[in-house]
Design an enzyme around this catalytic site. Structure first.
Site, mmCIF file in Angstrom:
data_model
loop_
_atom_site.group_PDB
_atom_site.id
_atom_site.type_symbol
_atom_site.label_atom_id
_atom_site.label_comp_id
_atom_site.label_asym_id
_atom_site.label_seq_id
_atom_site.Cartn_x
_atom_site.Cartn_y
_atom_site.Cartn_z
ATOM 1 C CB ALA A 83 9.645 -10.797 -0.805
ATOM 2 C CE LYS A 133 6.157 -8.731 -3.829
ATOM 3 N NZ LYS A 133 6.125 -8.050 -2.529
ATOM 4 N N GLY A 140 -5.947 1.675 7.290
ATOM 5 C CA GLY A 140 -7.085 1.414 6.418
ATOM 6 C C GLY A 140 -7.052 2.144 5.096
ATOM 7 C CB VAL A 190 -1.007 -0.008 1.171
ATOM 8 C CG1 VAL A 190 -0.320 0.129 2.510
ATOM 9 C CG2 VAL A 190 -2.052 1.085 1.002
#
Length: 239
Positions: A112, A38, A202, A18
């Site tokens: 990661a 990624k 959130g 995020v």
């Protein structure tokens, strides 16, 4: 000139994905073309949505790519061993970067787990990737108890390897921070590395349009990073 930043964390589950999405949104809002990569995705089955898909959901205008995908929800080396596949070498991962930079002003590479989780076939880590790419690291950290030790260990490891930390980002800042969170944030801001900002808890639950609208405001020092042509600059001759 294209700039590269490697996104790592003090641990798993600190909010790297995020934060990567928010950084992408902030750079795009500043007029930059952004690509998110990624190298190794674990814990996601073939055909399922992984981290880059989450970035695409939150920031539809970003381009993305993914390297090797592994199903087991664990570190890449044991996950690859269970699935009997070979992790790409560091050389192979580095060879991919120039092409990814070609259509972007900013390349964000999400690791990661933490800094020393092995990503390569010979035990290479995100720290090794940062060294070979000559790119600074953005460290995502927690707000709560334990974050000071984990963050300072990560920064010490970065400095010990002669790498550069471009800044810290708190991955989830509570709506009602207590004394621990507030004092931690104050301490993190004094570690000699820019505290770039904090994402509200959130944030990934926001509608994509709202996420993109608010993301630039979650960072304080990012405009400096955008304006500095040497921050995140790679060495074309080296790559």
């Amino acid at each position: 000139m294209s700039r590269t930043f490697l996104i790592t964390g003090t641990d798993t589950g600190v909010g790297k994905t995020v934060v990567t999405a928010a950084l992408a949104a902030a750079f795009i809002a500043a007029g930059e073309r952004v690509h998110v990569h990624k190298p190794v995705q674990t814990g996601v089955a073939a055909g399922a949505a992984g981290d880059v898909a989450e970035v695409e959901r939150l920031v539809p205008h970003v381009s993305t790519s993914e390297g090797l995908r592994l199903t087991e929800p664990m570190a890449p080396v044991p996950a690859a061993r269970i699935e009997r596949v070979r992790l790409p070498s560091l050389t192979r991962q580095i060879e991919q970067l120039p092409a990814l930079r070609g259509a972007a002003d900013v390349l964000l590479v999400e690791g990661a787990g933490g800094l020393l989780v092995q990503l390569g076939g010979r035990g290479e880590t995100i720290a090794d990737l940062a060294a070979e790419a000559r790119a600074p690291l953005i460290v995502v950290t927690r707000a709560g108890l334990g974050t000071l030790n984990h963050t300072e260990l990560t920064l010490e490891a970065i400095a010990h390897r002669g790498l550069r930390a471009a800044g810290l980002v708190i991955g989830s800042w509570p709506a009602r921070p207590g004394v621990i969170e507030r004092t931690n944030r104050h301490h993190l801001a004094g570690l000699g590395v820019p505290l770039l900002g904090a994402l509200p808890a959130g944030a990934d639950g926001l509608a994509p349009s709202e996420f993109q609208r608010l993301a630039p405001g979650w960072f304080q020092d990012l405009p400096r990073a955008i304006a500095d042509p040497f921050l995140g600059q790679h060495d074309e001759g080296h790559l």
